[in-house]
Design an enzyme around this catalytic site. Structure first.
Site, short mmCIF file in Angstrom:
data_model
loop_
_atom_site.label_atom_id
_atom_site.label_comp_id
_atom_site.label_asym_id
_atom_site.label_seq_id
_atom_site.Cartn_x
_atom_site.Cartn_y
_atom_site.Cartn_z
N ARG A 72 75.20 35.16 21.08
CA ARG A 72 75.96 34.49 20.01
C ARG A 72 76.32 35.47 18.90
NH1 ARG A 72 72.52 29.63 18.16
NH2 ARG A 72 74.34 29.09 16.92
N ASN A 104 76.31 25.70 9.53
CA ASN A 104 76.63 26.82 10.41
C ASN A 104 75.77 28.03 10.07
OD1 ASN A 104 78.52 25.18 11.48
ND2 ASN A 104 80.27 26.13 10.47
N ASP A 106 76.78 31.09 11.32
CA ASP A 106 77.61 32.21 11.76
C ASP A 106 78.05 33.16 10.65
OD1 ASP A 106 79.73 30.77 10.51
OD2 ASP A 106 80.28 29.80 12.39
N HIS A 121 70.84 25.66 7.55
CA HIS A 121 70.07 26.03 8.75
C HIS A 121 69.87 27.53 8.89
CE1 HIS A 121 71.24 21.90 10.68
NE2 HIS A 121 70.18 21.81 9.92
N CYS A 129 59.62 38.03 10.68
CA CYS A 129 58.51 38.37 11.59
C CYS A 129 57.95 37.07 12.18
CB CYS A 129 57.42 39.11 10.82
SG CYS A 129 55.96 39.43 11.83
N CYS A 157 54.57 45.21 11.81
CA CYS A 157 53.39 44.89 12.63
C CYS A 157 53.68 44.88 14.13
CB CYS A 157 52.82 43.54 12.21
SG CYS A 157 53.82 42.15 12.80
N GLY A 193 83.87 18.72 10.33
CA GLY A 193 83.53 19.39 11.58
C GLY A 193 82.08 19.31 11.98
N THR A 194 81.44 18.19 11.64
CA THR A 194 80.07 18.03 12.11
C THR A 194 79.92 16.71 12.85
OG1 THR A 194 77.77 17.67 11.41
CG2 THR A 194 79.45 17.45 9.70
N SER A 195 79.12 16.74 13.93
CA SER A 195 78.93 15.52 14.72
C SER A 195 78.00 14.56 14.00
CB SER A 195 78.39 15.88 16.10
OG SER A 195 77.17 16.57 15.96
P1 NAD Z 1 78.18 19.89 16.85
O1 NAD Z 1 78.47 20.88 17.94
O2 NAD Z 1 77.17 18.86 17.10
O3 NAD Z 1 79.53 19.10 16.48
C1 NAD Z 1 80.74 19.74 16.25
C2 NAD Z 1 81.72 18.73 15.66
O4 NAD Z 1 82.91 19.42 15.35
C3 NAD Z 1 82.10 17.57 16.59
O5 NAD Z 1 82.01 16.36 15.89
C4 NAD Z 1 83.58 17.87 16.94
O6 NAD Z 1 84.33 16.70 17.10
C5 NAD Z 1 84.01 18.64 15.72
N1 NAD Z 1 85.14 19.56 15.92
C6 NAD Z 1 85.51 20.26 17.02
N2 NAD Z 1 86.59 21.03 16.75
C7 NAD Z 1 86.90 20.80 15.44
C8 NAD Z 1 87.91 21.30 14.57
N3 NAD Z 1 88.83 22.20 14.99
N4 NAD Z 1 87.93 20.85 13.29
C9 NAD Z 1 87.02 19.93 12.85
N5 NAD Z 1 86.04 19.44 13.63
C10 NAD Z 1 85.98 19.87 14.92
O7 NAD Z 1 77.88 20.73 15.56
P2 NAD Z 1 77.09 20.36 14.23
O8 NAD Z 1 77.37 18.96 13.84
O9 NAD Z 1 77.40 21.45 13.28
O10 NAD Z 1 75.56 20.41 14.61
C11 NAD Z 1 75.03 21.35 15.45
C12 NAD Z 1 73.98 22.27 14.87
O11 NAD Z 1 74.14 23.47 15.58
C13 NAD Z 1 74.14 22.63 13.43
O12 NAD Z 1 72.92 22.46 12.84
C14 NAD Z 1 74.47 24.13 13.39
O13 NAD Z 1 73.48 24.84 12.68
C15 NAD Z 1 74.35 24.60 14.80
N6 NAD Z 1 75.56 25.31 15.29
C16 NAD Z 1 76.14 26.24 14.50
C17 NAD Z 1 77.28 26.90 14.95
C18 NAD Z 1 77.92 27.92 14.04
O14 NAD Z 1 77.25 28.49 13.18
N7 NAD Z 1 79.23 28.14 14.18
C19 NAD Z 1 77.81 26.63 16.20
C20 NAD Z 1 77.18 25.66 16.99
C21 NAD Z 1 76.05 25.01 16.51
ZN ZN Z 2 55.43 41.57 11.14
#
Ligand code: NAD
Ligand code: ZN
Length: 251
Positions: A72, A104, A106, A121, A129, A157, A193-195
């Site tokens: 990743r 996110n 990232d 997160h 460590c 360590c 953009g979160t589920s």
């Molecule tokens: P999720 O994968 O559960 O959900 C993603 C959501 O994004 C869905 O509801 C989907 O419909 C929506 N989506 C897809 N394309 C989109 C777009 N172009 N614009 C807007 N929405 C769009 O992700 P989540 O709800 O963030 O939860 C998953 C967990 O996983 C989080 O805690 C996160 O930390 C982690 N995660 C992070 C990353 C990252 O950092 N990029 C990637 C994957 C998962």
């Molecule tokens: Zn250590």
């Protein structure tokens, strides 16, 4: 996508100086080529994220878990922030009361120039460590891509290093929780953009609503939260935020 009337509801509130809090999830980074967990590309070598992102999985096979994180990190290092990150970063600088909470890991919000990001997160770019030895800080930045060999080792360590992210079953950092809690005292709360399946992050929207915020979901698909917000803007984050920004600029 959503209608002009729907967009105007958000535009008017932003223009009027609403104290705005934004909660983002993996969907905001989808257009940058970062796979979401629950969409296509969310599986890696037939493992589900829930099987890899846990302390138990790491204790059992740190090299396997690190292989996934290293993959990743390599993938994201080659990605660029998209229009959604750019608009959010602009707002974070333009509006003094704008706060940004991201699930996110990232780092793309920061790369787009967002200020004061509350990383709910943690970050893929931090490590710690595994033994939490006395000689090392809790977390530190390490952008090595790729790590070789895996798992990388603690310089103090020699225990394995762990990724600086919050795994399933782990608690959220107390200061992050209190900053997020403060951020739910706002006029406008955008969940983008979160589920909305992962708690406690998913609960922030309801908390904001109970405190009087106007709540908006931006997502191309329905989520368990869609019926519980004041307005749903159906569409991709990069398109909807661009449309809002164009109207704010009077174009
Ligand atoms: P999720 O994968 O559960 O959900 C993603 C959501 O994004 C869905 O509801 C989907 O419909 C929506 N989506 C897809 N394309 C989109 C777009 N172009 N614009 C807007 N929405 C769009 O992700 P989540 O709800 O963030 O939860 C998953 C967990 O996983 C989080 O805690 C996160 O930390 C982690 N995660 C992070 C990353 C990252 O950092 N990029 C990637 C994957 C998962
Ligand atoms: Zn250590």
């Amino acid at each position: 996508m959503c209608s002009d009337t729907e967009l105007a509801i958000v535009v008017d509130r932003l223009r009027a100086g609403a104290r705005t809090t934004i909660l983002t999830g993996a969907g905001v980074s989808a257009a940058s080529g970062v796979p979401t967990f629950r969409g296509p590309g969310g599986l890696w070598k037939r493992h589900r994220p829930e099987e890899l992102a846990t302390p138990e999985a790491f204790a059992k096979d740190p090299a396997l878990v690190w292989e996934w994180y290293d993959w990743r990190r390599q993938l994201i290092a080659a990605c660029e922030p998209n229009r959604a990150h750019a608009v959010i970063a602009d707002w974070s600088r333009r509006y003094p009361d704008c706060r940004l909470i991201t699930q996110n890991v990232d780092g793309l919000h920061e790369r787009a120039g967002a200020e004061g990001v509350i990383r709910f997160h943690g970050s893929l770019w931090e490590v710690g460590c595994w033994r939490a030895c006395a000689g090392s800080p809790h977390r530190w930045m390490d952008r090595t891509v790729p790590f070789d060999p895996l798992p990388p080792r603690c310089p103090h360590c020699d225990a394995p290093l762990r990724p600086g992210v919050v795994w399933f079953g782990e608690g959220i950092d107390a200061s992050v929780l209190s900053r997020s809690d403060n951020a739910t005292a706002c006029d406008l709360f955008l969940t983008i953009g979160t589920s909305s399946l992962v708690y406690p992050a998913a609960g922030l929207v309801q908390q904001a609503r109970q405190r009087g915020a106007f709540t908006v979901e931006i997502n191309p698909d329905a989520t368990p939260l869609s019926d519980g917000v004041d307005l749903v803007l159906r569409g991709r984050a990069e398109a909807v935020l661009d449309a809002i920004e164009q109207r704010l600029a009077g174009r």
